[in-house]
Scaffold this motif. Structure first.
Motif, mmCIF file in Angstrom:
data_model
loop_
_atom_site.group_PDB
_atom_site.id
_atom_site.type_symbol
_atom_site.label_atom_id
_atom_site.label_comp_id
_atom_site.label_asym_id
_atom_site.label_seq_id
_atom_site.Cartn_x
_atom_site.Cartn_y
_atom_site.Cartn_z
ATOM 1 N N THR A 47 0.825 -1.215 0.000
ATOM 2 C CA THR A 47 0.000 0.000 0.000
ATOM 3 C C THR A 47 0.855 1.258 0.000
ATOM 4 O OG1 THR A 47 -1.806 -1.132 1.147
ATOM 5 C CG2 THR A 47 -1.779 1.268 1.296
ATOM 6 N N GLN A 48 1.970 1.245 0.729
ATOM 7 C CA GLN A 48 2.840 2.423 0.814
ATOM 8 C C GLN A 48 3.463 2.758 -0.542
ATOM 9 O OE1 GLN A 48 2.829 -0.058 3.236
ATOM 10 N NE2 GLN A 48 1.634 1.325 4.551
ATOM 11 N N ALA A 49 3.856 1.727 -1.294
ATOM 12 C CA ALA A 49 4.420 1.963 -2.620
ATOM 13 C C ALA A 49 3.368 2.552 -3.556
ATOM 14 C CB ALA A 49 4.976 0.654 -3.196
ATOM 15 N N THR A 50 2.137 2.049 -3.459
ATOM 16 C CA THR A 50 1.037 2.590 -4.273
ATOM 17 C C THR A 50 0.820 4.060 -3.957
ATOM 18 O OG1 THR A 50 -0.027 0.417 -4.217
ATOM 19 C CG2 THR A 50 -1.380 2.279 -4.916
ATOM 20 N N ALA A 51 0.819 4.404 -2.662
ATOM 21 C CA ALA A 51 0.633 5.789 -2.251
ATOM 22 C C ALA A 51 1.791 6.665 -2.724
ATOM 23 C CB ALA A 51 0.506 5.858 -0.727
ATOM 24 N N ALA A 52 3.012 6.133 -2.709
ATOM 25 C CA ALA A 52 4.184 6.907 -3.121
ATOM 26 C C ALA A 52 4.107 7.320 -4.584
ATOM 27 C CB ALA A 52 5.463 6.104 -2.867
ATOM 28 N N VAL A 53 3.628 6.404 -5.433
ATOM 29 C CA VAL A 53 3.467 6.739 -6.848
ATOM 30 C C VAL A 53 2.443 7.859 -7.017
ATOM 31 C CG1 VAL A 53 2.695 5.862 -9.094
ATOM 32 C CG2 VAL A 53 4.174 4.464 -7.656
ATOM 33 N N GLY A 54 1.370 7.806 -6.236
ATOM 34 C CA GLY A 54 0.366 8.869 -6.279
ATOM 35 C C GLY A 54 0.921 10.206 -5.825
ATOM 36 N N ILE A 55 1.780 10.172 -4.814
ATOM 37 C CA ILE A 55 2.391 11.404 -4.317
ATOM 38 C C ILE A 55 3.357 11.979 -5.353
ATOM 39 C CG2 ILE A 55 4.067 12.258 -2.613
ATOM 40 C CD1 ILE A 55 2.622 10.398 -0.583
ATOM 41 N N ALA A 56 4.164 11.120 -5.969
ATOM 42 C CA ALA A 56 5.123 11.582 -6.981
ATOM 43 C C ALA A 56 4.410 12.091 -8.236
ATOM 44 C CB ALA A 56 6.078 10.441 -7.351
ATOM 45 N N PHE A 57 3.178 11.661 -8.437
ATOM 46 C CA PHE A 57 2.417 12.088 -9.615
ATOM 47 C C PHE A 57 2.255 13.604 -9.663
ATOM 48 C CE2 PHE A 57 -1.712 12.771 -11.852
ATOM 49 C CZ PHE A 57 -1.319 12.300 -13.092
ATOM 50 N N VAL A 59 4.483 15.828 -8.906
ATOM 51 C CA VAL A 59 5.685 16.393 -9.530
ATOM 52 C C VAL A 59 5.653 16.150 -11.036
ATOM 53 C CG1 VAL A 59 8.209 16.240 -9.673
ATOM 54 C CG2 VAL A 59 7.073 16.154 -7.452
ATOM 55 N N MET A 60 5.216 14.977 -11.435
ATOM 56 C CA MET A 60 5.096 14.703 -12.864
ATOM 57 C C MET A 60 4.076 15.642 -13.508
ATOM 58 S SD MET A 60 5.327 10.519 -12.901
ATOM 59 C CE MET A 60 5.477 10.423 -14.670
ATOM 60 N N ALA A 61 3.044 16.002 -12.739
ATOM 61 C CA ALA A 61 2.055 16.956 -13.249
ATOM 62 C C ALA A 61 2.678 18.331 -13.469
ATOM 63 C CB ALA A 61 0.878 17.061 -12.283
ATOM 64 N N ILE A 62 3.636 18.714 -12.608
ATOM 65 C CA ILE A 62 4.331 19.994 -12.795
ATOM 66 C C ILE A 62 5.180 19.955 -14.066
ATOM 67 C CG2 ILE A 62 6.137 21.501 -11.859
ATOM 68 C CD1 ILE A 62 5.091 20.822 -9.076
ATOM 69 N N ILE A 63 5.883 18.844 -14.275
ATOM 70 C CA ILE A 63 6.701 18.704 -15.482
ATOM 71 C C ILE A 63 5.807 18.731 -16.719
ATOM 72 C CG2 ILE A 63 8.335 17.222 -16.712
ATOM 73 C CD1 ILE A 63 9.089 16.042 -13.937
ATOM 74 N N GLN A 64 4.672 18.044 -16.642
ATOM 75 C CA GLN A 64 3.720 18.069 -17.747
ATOM 76 C C GLN A 64 3.189 19.487 -17.970
ATOM 77 O OE1 GLN A 64 0.825 15.171 -16.493
ATOM 78 N NE2 GLN A 64 1.849 13.479 -17.536
ATOM 79 N N ALA A 65 2.963 20.209 -16.878
ATOM 80 C CA ALA A 65 2.467 21.589 -16.994
ATOM 81 C C ALA A 65 3.451 22.448 -17.774
ATOM 82 C CB ALA A 65 2.234 22.177 -15.603
ATOM 83 N N GLY A 112 15.075 19.647 -8.088
ATOM 84 C CA GLY A 112 14.346 18.545 -7.481
ATOM 85 C C GLY A 112 15.250 17.581 -6.745
ATOM 86 N N LEU A 113 16.396 17.250 -7.334
ATOM 87 C CA LEU A 113 17.332 16.331 -6.690
ATOM 88 C C LEU A 113 18.045 16.974 -5.502
ATOM 89 C CD1 LEU A 113 18.902 14.600 -9.837
ATOM 90 C CD2 LEU A 113 17.185 13.683 -8.262
ATOM 91 N N LEU A 114 18.296 18.269 -5.586
ATOM 92 C CA LEU A 114 18.947 18.972 -4.471
ATOM 93 C C LEU A 114 18.067 18.995 -3.223
ATOM 94 C CD1 LEU A 114 20.641 22.043 -6.250
ATOM 95 C CD2 LEU A 114 21.779 20.094 -5.173
ATOM 96 N N TYR A 136 11.404 6.508 -5.730
ATOM 97 C CA TYR A 136 10.696 6.664 -7.009
ATOM 98 C C TYR A 136 10.951 8.038 -7.614
ATOM 99 C CZ TYR A 136 6.825 6.436 -10.359
ATOM 100 O OH TYR A 136 6.065 6.446 -11.501
ATOM 101 N N LEU A 137 10.764 9.088 -6.805
ATOM 102 C CA LEU A 137 10.872 10.456 -7.312
ATOM 103 C C LEU A 137 12.305 10.802 -7.696
ATOM 104 C CD1 LEU A 137 9.305 13.034 -7.867
ATOM 105 C CD2 LEU A 137 9.669 13.716 -5.492
ATOM 106 N N GLY A 138 13.285 10.292 -6.945
ATOM 107 C CA GLY A 138 14.681 10.597 -7.240
ATOM 108 C C GLY A 138 15.102 10.142 -8.629
ATOM 109 N N ILE A 139 14.494 9.068 -9.114
ATOM 110 C CA ILE A 139 14.800 8.569 -10.461
ATOM 111 C C ILE A 139 13.942 9.262 -11.510
ATOM 112 C CG2 ILE A 139 14.790 6.525 -11.943
ATOM 113 C CD1 ILE A 139 15.338 4.862 -9.386
ATOM 114 N N VAL A 140 12.649 9.446 -11.214
ATOM 115 C CA VAL A 140 11.727 10.049 -12.175
ATOM 116 C C VAL A 140 12.165 11.467 -12.559
ATOM 117 C CG1 VAL A 140 9.392 11.003 -12.378
ATOM 118 C CG2 VAL A 140 9.706 8.657 -11.622
ATOM 119 N N LEU A 141 12.739 12.203 -11.609
ATOM 120 C CA LEU A 141 13.182 13.574 -11.890
ATOM 121 C C LEU A 141 14.240 13.639 -12.994
ATOM 122 C CD1 LEU A 141 13.341 15.058 -8.280
ATOM 123 C CD2 LEU A 141 11.997 15.979 -10.176
#
Length: 442
Positions: A47-57, A59-65, A112-114, A136-141
């Motif tokens: 469940t925690q991994a599922t929630a983490a992907v939702g949280i990182a989403f 940041v991906m929305a900002i990149i998409q923006a 983001g990485l800093l 997850y986020l450290g790689i996606v960035l």
């Protein structure tokens, strides 16, 4: 571009928009599907991994923006200039929008990485979710420059009426991501890091393929010598892309607020709301893709001052989009428990929360066609003020205040009903904003 101009200004509207929309719908559905794929495969971890992907989403929305900001800002300008037969200006804008997105995406990666750890906490990670979010986020960035620049290329091709090329680039990247997810997560045992690596790899592949597609057909070529970040060019990007920046950027802020509000009720609430967000994004991608098929028709004909075709195309898309979402809403409402269970089987609390939230969201789903297409038309014909107001309304004016107010009165139910109420309010606001513009086009 003469043949393209003739096609856009004379072909029958239903067939023209449909032919342009099919590749963009496929692109949008596949893009949304591989976002769902991450959630689906990561849901097999815990469940925690599922929630983490939702949280990182968020940041991906900002990149998409940022990608949509430069892509729509430059693409709107390109379609209008091609409609006015000013190819030289269109070529300069294409390169300017592309390189600006590449540079800004690199800055997102750096900062983001800093600040990875404080950023993960600010996004709504609980102590138990934080380690998964950071992995997850450290790689996606790392994929931010490629993701932003790919969205620019994709949108510029669409606005030129060459959506098939854009579809190929996006589709191949999505297929790679879906194939790598189970391989890296389970076969190589990389867990949530494997999902992130698969996402970045797919974004790099899409970027390279879109660059190759851009040099085919009658697409405008991207080259450094046409990079002209003058004040006038940047102003055009800002005016044409600000509605997209507000819409996507506020979506990210809304997701962060949602995570914080849901987090008060535990990790299962964050995971359940994350699943619902991805499902609704997948369904709405059809309408967005259909609207993107309308945008080049809208831009060309508005630039050529053939306003009757702009209005005809707008109402055609509203009817088709609303009917599609109505069917999806009915089917999804009936099958909601089974849909949620497919993502997180074995966790009854996630299934219960997700089912309730999904059903509430589906009640207002058919209104999204009206909201999306009003916003797309206003943005394409360069009505920045009403377009920006409408783009900011759903997330900024309604969702963000409601996600803090309603839970105080209704508890978890307040979190679940917020998206539906925000949709209704945005649909009502779109009526006066769009009616005024439609009356002006005589």
């Amino acid at each position: 571009m003469k043949d393209k101009f003739t096609q856009m200004t004379t072909d029958p509207i239903p067939g023209l928009i449909t032919s342009l929309a099919v590749p963009t719908i496929i692109s949008m559905l596949i893009t949304a599907f591989y976002n769902i794929a991450d959630t689906y495969f990561v849901g097999k971890i815990n469940t925690q991994a599922t929630a983490a992907v939702g949280i990182a989403f968020s940041v991906m929305a900002i990149i998409q923006a940022l990608g949509f900001f430069f892509g729509h800002g430059s693409g709107n300008y390109i379609s209008r200039k091609l409609g006015a037969k000013d190819t030289a200006s269109a070529e300069k804008m294409a390169s300017t929008g592309f390189f600006c997105a590449l540079i800004v995406g690199a800055l997102v990666t750096l900062f983001g990485l800093l600040f990875l750890s404080p950023l993960s906490k600010a996004l709504g990670s609980t102590p138990t979710i934080l380690p998964y979010t950071e992995k997850y986020l450290g790689i996606v960035l790392l994929g931010a420059p490629f993701m932003a620049a790919s969205l620019v290329l994709n949108n510029q091709m669409r606005f030129q009426g060459n959506a098939v090329y854009a579809m190929v680039g996006i589709t191949v990247g999505a297929v790679i991501n879906i194939g790598l997810d189970p391989l890296l997560i389970f076969t190589f045992g990389l867990g949530i890091s494997g999902a992130a690596i698969a996402t970045v790899a797919s974004q790099v592949c899409s970027f390279l393929l879109l660059l190759a597609m851009e040099r085919r057909g009658n697409n405008i070529r991207i080259c450094w010598r046409n990079f002209t970040p003058t004040l006038s060019m940047l102003q055009e990007i800002v005016q044409g892309g600000t509605p997209s920046l507000f819409r996507q950027g506020l979506s990210s802020v809304a997701t962060i607020c949602l995570n914080h509000s849901a987090g008060f009720y535990g990790d299962a609430a964050i995971a359940g709301m994350s699943i619902v967000t991805r499902i609704c994004a997948f369904i709405n991608s059809f309408v967005i893709g259909f609207g993107q098929g309308f945008q080049p028709v809208c831009g060309f004909n508005y630039g050529a001052k053939i306003y009757s075709r702009v209005k005809e195309g707008f109402w055609f898309c509203v009817r088709v989009g609303s009917l599609f979402l109505l069917v999806c809403a009915v089917v999804g409402f009936i099958a909601a428990p089974e849909i949620i269970e497919a993502f997180r089987k074995g966790d009854p609390e996630v299934i219960r929360i997700g089912t309730n939230a999904l059903r509430w969201q589906l009640v207002s789903l058919p209104l999204c066609a009206w909201i999306v297409l009003c916003n797309m038309m206003l943005q394409t014909i360069r009505k920045p003020i009403p377009a920006t107001i409408l783009a900011a309304s759903r997330q900024g004016m309604f969702f963000i205040p409601l996600i803090w107010i309603l839970p105080a009165f209704f508890g978890l139910k307040g979190v679940e009903i917020t998206p539906a109420i925000a949709d209704v309010c945005s649909a009502l606001l779109a009526i006066p904003l769009t009616r005024k513009v439609l009356l002006e086009m005589k």
